[in-house]
Design an enzyme around this catalytic site. Structure first.
Site, PDB file in Angstrom:
ATOM      1  N   THR A 419    -112.738 -65.776  -4.259  1.00 40.49           N
ATOM      2  CA  THR A 419    -112.195 -65.007  -5.348  1.00 40.49           C
ATOM      3  C   THR A 419    -110.765 -64.703  -4.992  1.00 40.49           C
ATOM      4  OG1 THR A 419    -114.233 -63.944  -6.036  1.00 40.49           O
ATOM      5  CG2 THR A 419    -112.314 -62.654  -6.298  1.00 40.49           C
ATOM      6  N   GLY A 506    -114.416 -62.615  -1.059  1.00 38.53           N
ATOM      7  CA  GLY A 506    -115.299 -62.886   0.076  1.00 38.53           C
ATOM      8  C   GLY A 506    -116.775 -62.682  -0.214  1.00 38.53           C
ATOM      9  N   GLY A 507    -117.196 -62.779  -1.478  1.00 41.73           N
ATOM     10  CA  GLY A 507    -118.615 -62.601  -1.784  1.00 41.73           C
ATOM     11  C   GLY A 507    -119.107 -61.267  -1.245  1.00 41.73           C
TER      12      GLY A 507
END
Ligand code: GLU
Length: 610
Positions: A419, A506-507
């Site tokens: 992202t 970073g999830g």
């Protein structure tokens, strides 16, 4: 009100940090791009920290930060700058962000001194149910779901821009898309990160002729230092500016998206199975963002605002902060600090797994998860000389019982990691923290033909099946449902005024990165840019905690292992940006020194301390 142990940095300490970073690039920074061909205009200089007046923008990319700064310089506000920066990121960071994806926008309004948010998360088709990713009763392989029409949700990003501008902006979308349109038309300079990300996607990009044509120009990986143009995206931006974002929800662009999702344009010669999705014109017409109250916790006398569910960011960061508040982290040894940070993350993730999902479908106890009473009932699990075992069972925040779990343990489900986050502030004191995503690096890998952007694979953030059959999973797919996110754009206020704002990609590691950066700065006294640069750890209710090399190779690892911690390496976690209001009234923008090739921090009028 709790005792404030926040370390305040002197103006001089901050100035020294700015000067030392600004003067020479960090030794381990990614190599400078190779000399540009004559046609390529060099990108604006990239620096991870800047301070001064008139407003600030921090993003991963210098062209994008410059687009936002230009808007501020011309009298626009932080929201205008955020939209312009985000649109430019859609050009220069097309594998992380763009109009084919979604995101979460947090805004501090200086006039009313309030924080509000926009949930621009993608939604599942109305036909989706919990079997969305099952075939013959079994989950389909994750990578196959990523590169498919099945994983594509109705995009939320254009609607987020519209909503933000309608509520708080001062410029038209048409004006704000102009710098990005120009960037797409004239091109940007390819850097090593862009090339590496393209390379990582090369095989699947080749399976989609439209994607290959766009991102593998002439059939080759883009060369570092060359100019990368995207005339299709320039046209699409112009169309959105002229016609409005309804074009993407009801117009020709909507038609093109639906067609692409329903019949992914895969090369007939390729072996790839690209499953179709069931997104319809009706799904796009029905899409809407949600205006929401933020999450809020008080931490060391400061107010920390985050994003409410459907993201798990605000509640998880908030719960962990509440847990950590019981320890004076400013006085703790580095080992004790890391131990507490890891354990509070473990607990927050145990509770996140049980309770967090789209609140339109699930009974999410947001207020209770954020209560100090609940945090206290969890904090007592942490021992100074031992490590909790994962998976740790969740507790019931509606019925906090000291040190007792209230449910069965289940492992944390997998979530992809990519992202981009941007942060902006203006001269009036308005602030934006905005994280936008197309989910995986390169999203679904599917470009909408002739439109110049990739579609998201956000629906793969749903659990494909419950992590444990005995435990309720609030993140199973449903009709029109938003997949649970970890995005955590955060704004911290002190006495009602902005102190800092930050976020990261970073999830699921987003949550731990934001938590570590906040505590690194607020408790451990690191200047913001150093709190961002500090080597990261990420514990997500798993047997092992991930460590970046900086911690893996440090003596802290052995000290923590002696307590019982187990680790595995993760080469790079997150890519944070932030802004901070300095005590002398200047804005400081901060970004990564090294990760993802370094970020770009800019202010309108650079200035040292008065
Ligand atoms: N899809 C992820 C989420 O919403 C974001 C991806 C990322 O930031 O890496 O949590």
């Amino acid at each position: 009100m709790r005792r404030t142990t926040v370390r305040r940095l002197s103006v001089w300490a901050v100035a020294a940090a700015v000067a030392s970073v600004g003067a020479t690039p960090p030794p381990s920074a990614a190599p400078a791009p190779a000399p540009s061909p004559a046609t390529a205009k060099p990108p604006p200089a990239k620096t991870p920290v800047a301070a001064g007046y008139g407003g600030a923008v921090a993003s991963v990319d210098a062209d994008a930060s410059a687009a936002g700064i230009e808007v501020l310089r011309n009298g626009g506000n932080a929201v205008d700058a955020a939209v312009a920066t985000a649109a430019a990121l859609g050009v220069t960071e097309p594998y992380s962000a763009g109009i084919g994806g979604g995101g979460y926008f947090v805004h501090y309004d200086a006039k009313s001194r309030t924080v509000r948010t926009i949930d621009g998360r993608e939604t599942a088709p109305r036909s989706a149910d919990k079997s969305l990713f099952l075939e013959d009763g079994k989950p389909i392989p994750f990578e196959q779901a990523v590169t498919s029409g099945l994983g594509v949700g109705a995009p939320g990003t254009p609607a987020t821009w519209r909503a933000a501008l309608d509520k708080w902006g001062s410029e038209s979308l048409r004006t704000l898309l102009k710098p990005a349109e120009k960037l797409a038309r004239d091109g940007f300079t390819v850097d090593p990160t862009f090339r590496t990300q393209t390379q990582a996607n090369e095989a699947r990009f080749r399976d989609f002729p439209d994607t290959a044509e766009l991102f593998l120009p002439g059939g080759e990986l883009p060369v570092v230092g060359s100019r990368f143009k995207n005339p299709d995206l320039a046209r699409t931006y112009r169309e959105l500016g002229r016609e409005g974002v309804d074009e993407l929800y009801r117009g020709d662009l909507a038609r093109d998206i639906v067609r692409t999702v329903r019949k992914p344009p895969v090369d007939p010669k390729s072996q790839r199975v690209a499953r179709p999705g069931d997104l319809t014109a009706k799904d796009l017409r029905a899409y809407d963002v949600l205006g929401q109250a933020p999450t809020k916790v008080s931490y060391r006398g400061l107010d920390v605002y985050g994003i409410a569910p459907s993201s798990s960011g605000g509640t998880s960061v908030g719960e962990a902060l509440n847990i950590l508040e019981r320890t004076d982290l400013s006085a703790a040894s580095q080992t004790a600090y890391l131990h507490r940070f890891i354990e509070s993350s473990r607990i927050a993730f145990a509770d996140r797994g049980r309770w967090l999902g789209d609140p339109a479908f699930e009974d999410v106890p947001t207020r209770e998860l954020l209560s100090q009473r609940f945090a206290d009932s969890r904090e007592c699990l942490i021992k100074d000389d031992a490590v909790l075992t994962s998976p740790l069972a969740p507790a019931d925040p509606r019925n906090p019982t000291a040190c007792k779990a209230g449910g069965k343990a289940a492992p944390t489900t997998f979530e992809g990691e990519n992202t981009t986050h941007l942060t902006a502030a203006d001269k009036w004191g308005n602030v934006v923290a905005y994280t936008l995503t197309i989910e995986s690096t390169g999203g679904s890998g599917i470009t909408v033909p002739g439109r110049g952007f990739l579609l998201n694979n956000e629906l793969t953030d749903f659990s494909f099946a419950p992590a444990s059959p005995a435990v309720h999973d609030p993140n199973l797919p449903g009709p029109g449902k938003r997949p649970r996110s970890s995005i955590s754009p955060t704004i911290v206020l002190e006495n009602g005024r902005p102190l800092l704002a930050l976020g990261s990609p970073g999830g699921a590691t987003i949550i731990t990165t934001v938590l570590q950066t906040l505590t690194g700065h607020l408790d451990r006294g690191l200047p913001l840019v150093d709190a961002i640069a500090a080597p990261r750890a990420s514990q997500r209710n798993q047997a092992t905690t991930e460590l970046e090399p900086g911690l893996w190779n440090s003596p802290e690892r052995a000290r923590l292992e002696a307590l019982g911690h187990a680790f595995r390496q993760n080469p790079e976690i997150g890519a944070t940006t932030g802004v901070q209001r300095l005590p002398d009234g200047r804005w400081l923008a901060a970004a990564e020194k090294v990760r993802r090739g370094g970020g770009s921090a800019m202010v309108v009028r650079p200035a040292g301390p008065r």
